[in-house]
Design a protein around this motif. Structure first.
Motif, PDB file in Angstrom:
ATOM      1  N   ARG A 121       2.157  19.396 -22.526  1.00 43.99           N
ATOM      2  CA  ARG A 121       2.348  18.160 -23.291  1.00 43.99           C
ATOM      3  C   ARG A 121       2.902  18.488 -24.665  1.00 43.99           C
ATOM      4  O   ARG A 121       2.605  19.550 -25.228  1.00 43.99           O
ATOM      5  CB  ARG A 121       1.039  17.375 -23.411  1.00 43.99           C
ATOM      6  CG  ARG A 121      -0.051  18.128 -24.131  1.00 43.99           C
ATOM      7  CD  ARG A 121      -1.338  17.320 -24.149  1.00 43.99           C
ATOM      8  NE  ARG A 121      -2.234  17.827 -25.186  1.00 43.99           N
ATOM      9  CZ  ARG A 121      -3.384  17.274 -25.518  1.00 43.99           C
ATOM     10  NH1 ARG A 121      -3.808  16.184 -24.902  1.00 43.99           N
ATOM     11  NH2 ARG A 121      -4.128  17.801 -26.473  1.00 43.99           N
ATOM     12  N   CYS A 142       3.030  13.259 -25.438  1.00 42.70           N
ATOM     13  CA  CYS A 142       3.902  12.999 -24.296  1.00 42.70           C
ATOM     14  C   CYS A 142       3.621  14.074 -23.239  1.00 42.70           C
ATOM     15  O   CYS A 142       3.824  15.261 -23.494  1.00 42.70           O
ATOM     16  CB  CYS A 142       5.368  13.042 -24.738  1.00 42.70           C
ATOM     17  SG  CYS A 142       6.516  12.693 -23.401  1.00 42.70           S
ATOM     18  N   PRO A 164       9.347  14.960 -18.771  1.00 42.87           N
ATOM     19  CA  PRO A 164       8.226  14.054 -19.042  1.00 42.87           C
ATOM     20  C   PRO A 164       7.726  13.386 -17.758  1.00 42.87           C
ATOM     21  O   PRO A 164       8.502  13.177 -16.826  1.00 42.87           O
ATOM     22  CB  PRO A 164       8.827  13.027 -20.012  1.00 42.87           C
ATOM     23  CG  PRO A 164      10.297  13.143 -19.868  1.00 42.87           C
ATOM     24  CD  PRO A 164      10.601  14.519 -19.393  1.00 42.87           C
ATOM     25  N   ILE A 182       9.971   7.389 -25.477  1.00 44.53           N
ATOM     26  CA  ILE A 182       8.735   7.851 -24.822  1.00 44.53           C
ATOM     27  C   ILE A 182       8.148   9.110 -25.462  1.00 44.53           C
ATOM     28  O   ILE A 182       7.082   9.562 -25.076  1.00 44.53           O
ATOM     29  CB  ILE A 182       8.962   8.129 -23.318  1.00 44.53           C
ATOM     30  CG1 ILE A 182      10.011   9.237 -23.115  1.00 44.53           C
ATOM     31  CG2 ILE A 182       9.355   6.852 -22.590  1.00 44.53           C
ATOM     32  CD1 ILE A 182      10.025   9.759 -21.682  1.00 44.53           C
ATOM     33  N   SER A 183       8.846   9.677 -26.436  1.00 43.60           N
ATOM     34  CA  SER A 183       8.416  10.986 -26.949  1.00 43.60           C
ATOM     35  C   SER A 183       7.184  10.888 -27.854  1.00 43.60           C
ATOM     36  O   SER A 183       6.877   9.831 -28.417  1.00 43.60           O
ATOM     37  CB  SER A 183       9.553  11.670 -27.714  1.00 43.60           C
ATOM     38  OG  SER A 183       9.664  11.111 -29.010  1.00 43.60           O
ATOM     39  N   HIS A 184       6.506  11.996 -27.973  1.00 42.81           N
ATOM     40  CA  HIS A 184       5.386  12.186 -28.899  1.00 42.81           C
ATOM     41  C   HIS A 184       5.775  11.750 -30.324  1.00 42.81           C
ATOM     42  O   HIS A 184       5.038  11.070 -31.009  1.00 42.81           O
ATOM     43  CB  HIS A 184       4.970  13.658 -28.876  1.00 42.81           C
ATOM     44  CG  HIS A 184       6.116  14.639 -29.009  1.00 42.81           C
ATOM     45  ND1 HIS A 184       7.243  14.566 -28.232  1.00 42.81           N
ATOM     46  CD2 HIS A 184       6.336  15.682 -29.865  1.00 42.81           C
ATOM     47  CE1 HIS A 184       8.090  15.506 -28.583  1.00 42.81           C
ATOM     48  NE2 HIS A 184       7.555  16.208 -29.575  1.00 42.81           N
TER      49      HIS A 184
END
Ligand code: IMP
Length: 203
Positions: A121, A142, A164, A182-184
């Motif tokens: 992650r 993520c 991902p 959608i990323s961290h």
């Protein structure tokens, strides 16, 4: 507290991150500037905690420039490596390696472990610091899996290794906007953006 200055400093020297910050935080109500305009800013050495590192980077930049400042600390956590490289991701494998060499080092470490989980992650803690005012931190995660070999040419860091959850392409095969959704870093910075709007002229 109302902030009058409409410039916000993005306190990172990582060009891959800088571009993501600008796209994610983008608003016509303020101008984002980089550290290239403030070469005199000096940061203390990094520690081992995302929260502490992100907060110190943002506070240091705000104190030394007088500007509202945002920063992050992030990393890749690999299950089979007990969460490594984590906050040490940028330095993993030693100083002076390119992104490609660092990814190759990580893959070779996993190979020596044989057939192990590829779960991993990305973690990002973003911080906002207001000069003579409060600081805020927000975390984004993520989840995904690591490929056996690098794939794709976009992005930076470990992007070519990371697929991902729910997808079949690596982050290095995503468009910039797709990754940011959608990323961290997208998750953490959108939460920081809400603080910025509440605290400032952006509201
Ligand atoms: P730092 O936050 O400046 O200590 O560096 C974080 C490091 O983690 C980066 O240099 C990359 O190696 C890795 N990293 C963090 N976020 C990402 C990402 O979105 N894509 C690829 N690598 C990342």
């Amino acid at each position: 507290m109302k902030i009058r200055e409409n410039r916000v400093l993005i306190a990172t020297t990582n060009l891959g991150k800088l571009e993501e910050f600008k796209r994610i935080l983008e608003t016509p109500k303020c101008t984002f500037v980089g550290l290239d305009e403030f070469p005199q800013v000096k940061f203390p050495p990094e520690g081992q905690s995302y929260f502490e590192n992100a907060r110190i980077k943002a506070r240091t930049a705000a104190r030394q420039t007088g500007l509202v400042s945002v920063a992050d600390d992030s990393g890749l956590e690999v299950l089979a490596l007990g969460g490594r490289p984590g906050p040490l991701s940028a330095r993993y494998g030693g100083p002076g390696l390119s992104d490609f060499e660092r990814s190759a080092y990580l893959l070779s470490e996993l190979e020596t472990l044989g057939s192990v989980s590829r779960l991993a992650r990305f973690v990002c803690v973003a911080a906002l610091a207001i000069p003579d005012g409060p600081s805020f931190t927000e975390k984004g995660i993520c989840r995904g899996v690591l490929l056996q070999e690098a794939s794709g040419t976009k992005g930076f860091g470990y992007d070519p290794l990371f697929v991902p959850e729910g997808h079949e392409r690596s982050f290095a095969e995503f468009s910039k906007n797709e990754k940011n959704q959608i990323s961290h870093r997208g998750i953490a910075l959108r939460a920081i953006s809400a603080h910025l709007r509440k605290e400032s002229f952006l509201s």
